[in-house]
Enzyme design. Structure first.
Site, PDB file in Angstrom:
ATOM      1  N   THR A  38      92.136 134.070  20.178  1.00  0.00           N
ATOM      2  CA  THR A  38      93.553 133.723  20.228  1.00  0.00           C
ATOM      3  C   THR A  38      94.171 133.746  18.829  1.00  0.00           C
ATOM      4  O   THR A  38      95.324 134.169  18.654  1.00  0.00           O
ATOM      5  CB  THR A  38      93.727 132.330  20.879  1.00  0.00           C
ATOM      6  OG1 THR A  38      92.941 132.280  22.074  1.00  0.00           O
ATOM      7  CG2 THR A  38      95.172 132.057  21.228  1.00  0.00           C
ATOM      8  N   GLY A  90      84.766 133.985  20.438  1.00  0.00           N
ATOM      9  CA  GLY A  90      85.067 132.606  20.784  1.00  0.00           C
ATOM     10  C   GLY A  90      86.505 132.488  21.258  1.00  0.00           C
ATOM     11  O   GLY A  90      87.346 133.353  20.975  1.00  0.00           O
ATOM     12  N   CYS A  91      86.805 131.428  21.979  1.00  0.00           N
ATOM     13  CA  CYS A  91      88.139 131.312  22.594  1.00  0.00           C
ATOM     14  C   CYS A  91      89.223 131.018  21.561  1.00  0.00           C
ATOM     15  O   CYS A  91      90.273 131.659  21.563  1.00  0.00           O
ATOM     16  CB  CYS A  91      88.132 130.284  23.712  1.00  0.00           C
ATOM     17  SG  CYS A  91      87.493 128.675  23.244  1.00  0.00           S
ATOM     18  N   TYR A  92      88.984 130.039  20.672  1.00  0.00           N
ATOM     19  CA  TYR A  92      89.952 129.827  19.603  1.00  0.00           C
ATOM     20  C   TYR A  92      90.043 131.084  18.734  1.00  0.00           C
ATOM     21  O   TYR A  92      91.112 131.465  18.261  1.00  0.00           O
ATOM     22  CB  TYR A  92      89.518 128.671  18.692  1.00  0.00           C
ATOM     23  CG  TYR A  92      89.785 127.304  19.225  1.00  0.00           C
ATOM     24  CD1 TYR A  92      91.078 126.867  19.452  1.00  0.00           C
ATOM     25  CD2 TYR A  92      88.746 126.414  19.465  1.00  0.00           C
ATOM     26  CE1 TYR A  92      91.326 125.588  19.912  1.00  0.00           C
ATOM     27  CE2 TYR A  92      88.987 125.128  19.923  1.00  0.00           C
ATOM     28  CZ  TYR A  92      90.277 124.716  20.150  1.00  0.00           C
ATOM     29  OH  TYR A  92      90.527 123.449  20.605  1.00  0.00           O
TER      30      TYR A  92
END
Lengths: 334, 334, 334, 334
Positions: A150, A145-147
């Site tokens: 990161t 996932g993007c969150y």
């Protein structure tokens, strides 16, 4: 002749980004791109920026169409990947950009997602220790996932090194609007978003389970915020220190050989704009002078390292290609 | 070993974009990058997004440093190129991104620029008929202005075909803020620009002379507007029709073989966002139902086709490389 | 006790702006606010910024509910005002923010709008000569369109004074996204809009008829552009001059006594940001040095002078209140 | 005749906002506005949006000019207020928007600011218990910082009620660019800011001392982030809970009678856009489902409640005027 890849769900933002990356990839060739409502439209009308495929017509998302490719990227809404994947032969490699196969524990799935848990695939984050080899040996990979990506890259080495307390982590992360997808919703209208910061799913975001699973954190508070920009994630990770090690040095050592993870020189803080269009994550860390907390800031492009770029990186590894092929290390700014 | 290129004035936005393009170019190699106030700084600190050259230190802009390269890109403030160019041997090819050598008529220069006219170099717009060959034969090329290239490509074929009246052209063009450069000025602060459209140099912009010279227009009203976006130019060109030819068909025929100029399908209008990061220009044209005027809309990325990308395209031609090498046709969106 | 006003269609952007203005108006009192899908919701949930009416519940849009007010603001989708208006008694004053009753000529209506022409009400632009008196004497007033008012104020005095040729006017106008309404549409998503300028309805915008009718222009080319900002209209009006009069002086004389129309000092150009939240229009004019054309630039807030503020101004006149009551002359910036 | 107020430092953003608020205030009258470099310019040229004072000329910032007013607003750079204040008679009331007189402990000042500690004035946050009365009795009031007021209002009642642990508070707060002032700096250019989130002063922001002093927090980690919007602060406050009280209920009880502090209905989260132009702060709180932490989100307009509006609110109290006079409760959106 390149390796033939398919994109299922090509009309959304992650799908469009995959098309752009495939067009510029030296080893990949687009076999087919599919959509639902947009099937029958040209890519040129759906993604005006992808001129390389402007006359390619989106097919309907059907397993028979996809099975002809060497590798399939699934860029479908969460919960829809499992049904499609089940109908593809094992010989067709799959990278799933959705959340369906990321979590190991069905209880985690049930806590944050509707529907039944579909299963668990190899977790597609090559920068985790040992993970690159697992991805290389897999035909099914679940993209991050993007969150999650990161945050995990900011946090995992600190917990692994015993420098950050896994039981007390606070994350506040801002995302550009493309992270919320392309479906027309009132709260995503430009009028509502421009000039405004808006938190959402406060205290209950579904990436918490994924972050904990991959970073080693055991207790984590995460507040996501929608920011007035099209792309980019800025995660601030505040962790209670264990001992007095320099968090920046730990991160720098962990990523010294990684092409896409950049611990910036001391004093230089990440900004999402510098990662725009690249597959890079920028990191910096310090100790808070009042509380002593470790503060790590992490920036990435949610559609590249947070979605399509990560997927291509995983595909490169699965296919035995150079890991950086077709991926930019440099962002585009301003 | 690639062809060795230098970037003079690498600390500004056009300079940074050149560095990004050179890093991704299969045939070029960075010999040196220079700056003024920033000489001595690393590229990583000046352009945090250009990770490929993060440890390269900016040299001082001096002819001796530049003369060692095969080709020099000058990305200097207007009026400063001539002095540097004069000290470089003829064997070193030069592409000047500034305005110094674009105009043929000294009177045009004097009307719009301070200082003396420096001279005239080959005009670096390969899509003009016959111009590609002139560029290939030149060692000195004057890159186009950003408003200029966006407008000229929309207008020149219509005037050449006798379809648009060269004596009555009205242009209104919006530009992202990077077109105004990186010097810190109050009216370019984010606080002043975000949420606001602001015209400037109304009725007297210096690109008028360049547009007229290269497009064949004889009388032209141009209003530039600063728009709240970092990049992009959208030019609306309203020209009085001569005869009843379909302006879109004329443009489509003119650019049928051009890799970077895209006349969109009927009914699809250009948007600057779709050109972001690419060297492409998107065009569309129609006849106004009330006035009958030809209306052409043209979109580009001011830092790519309007500056650094155009410069690399010219360099490719001058060096006998494939014209599209290192340049993106596809934009990055959203 | 204030004068009791109703807002029909209160859930959209113009409706929300009316609520805000009514809350701050010294003489008006909200009798009822109505909606369609949102009927039953509180204003606090539909318009989080309008705290003054946070607990007021939106009623269903029905004539019986509205008829109880002294004045009704109709902020309905184009084409829906006539049916509601027909059921309200003549004693209830109406200001219609929609387009239904603006045009005099049914042929103009048919050219640009679907459905039948509903009729013609007093045109609600008080700054036109003689119009203020007509509005004061009317119980039915058709508010101006947002592009229309911004353009008409720039153009009408020049045509009336014989200074600009009514047969050759070119308008390019940029609008913030709130002008496109609050319905969820993909092309209005923040991801699509931020960082991009996009033209639309090129050569065929429906405000052309209204502008011609009220400004005296006979032939007009207008290109509307969607700009990445929530509010604001910037209109560039390029008109062929008749004679050599100073266009700025003509405008300054025309609006010398108007509280809401500001001809800026020479050399200072309007910017939409300076009109944000105000009912003011800022104007400047010059002669183009190359073509000699008159170039007028006009800036306004499309939701205030272009919609709700203009409606309140008209209501003030109709009700015999001070014309500026409840309306800001000063914008909010940055 | 209104009460005569002066604005020192009227050319900056806080100064411009003060001018706007004074122009719309029913009881105040502008005696004089002063500047440094801009002295001699009209307000219309410095703040094009403040049309009410367009012909007023900025005077030079000198005590003699200011001493003639009943109340002086100081909107000077940090560290410059003390010298001016020292030369004004006690009979002239002063509200200082700068940081000079906010802190009680000189050691706190020295830790975060250059120069010597100037002293301590009544802290200008009327919503703190008992503070309103102190302000009413003061002739010297130190306005709050923008991050500070947004955070303190979220945190103070929870600590006072024993619901949040004062020794473990993590704050991440985003600010629009106007909070950084109007001086031309490269990192504040629109090109650098738009489309990007950038942290700064990580782990060491000067408002930490002020927040601790006024909220009761003893240990606090704060990360400020520059967001791509002109105005607005969104503070996320994550505090360790003491006991199991509902944090939202505590906040709702604390602010039940406050006109400017709004605890939103359950499930509705603050967004900065809804506070634009208003003196309101919007709050919401929940318990994090994974960590159990209290998460409070607080939104305000940094130039209003965070600067000029707060200053007018304090002035109203000091002058015996209605506390809400001239201040908007409703924001402007979209």
């Amino acid at each position: 002749m390149g390796i033939r890849v398919a994109v299922a769900g090509a009309s959304g933002y992650a799908g469009g980004e995959l098309l752009r990356l495939i067009a510029g990839h030296p080893n990949l060739e687009l076999a087919v791109a599919t959509g639902f409502a947009q099937a029958g439209s040209t890519i040129g009308s759906v993604h005006p920026h992808v001129r390389s495929f402007r006359d390619v017509v989106l097919a309907k998302t059907e397993p028979a169409v996809l099975a002809d490719a060497d590798l399939v990227f699934l860029a479908l809404p969460h919960g829809e990947s499992a049904a499609v994947a089940a109908q593809l032969p094992e010989s067709v490699r799959i990278v799933d950009i959705g959340a369906d196969f990321r979590l190991k524990d069905p209880a985690d799935w049930t806590k944050y997602y509707p529907g039944e848990h579909a299963g668990t695939w190899t977790y597609g984050l090559p920068e985790l220790p040992g993970q690159r080899e697992l991805i290389a040996a897999s035909t099914r990979v679940a993209n991050t996932g993007c969150y999650a990506v990161t945050t995990i890259l900011a946090l995992a080495p600190l917990i692994a090194a015993g420098v950050a307390d896994p039981d007390d982590v606070v994350v506040v992360a801002s995302s550009g609007t493309s992270g919320a997808g392309r479906a027309a919703k009132q709260h995503l209208l430009a009028s509502e978003v421009m000039g405004s910061m808006t938190p959402y799913k406060v205290g209950a975001h579904q990436h918490v389970a994924e972050i904990k699973q991959a970073s080693g954190a055991r207790t984590l508070s995460m507040t996501p915020v929608l920011a007035p920009m099209p792309r980019g994630i800025l995660a601030t990770v505040a962790a209670r220190p264990l001992g007095a090690a320099d968090p920046r040095a730990v991160l720098a050592a962990a990523y010294a050989d990684e092409p896409f993870v950049h611990v910036l020189p001391e004093g230089q803080w990440p900004q999402t704009g510098a990662t725009f269009g690249s597959n890079s994550v920028h990191l910096q860390a310090t100790a808070d002078i009042d509380s002593g907390r470790i503060v790590v800031v992490s920036a990435s492009d949610n559609l590249v390292k947070g979605a399509a770029g990560q997927a291509v990186q995983n595909a490169n590894i699965m296919l035995g290609l150079p890991e950086t092929a077709g991926l930019a290390i440099d962002g585009i700014a301003p």
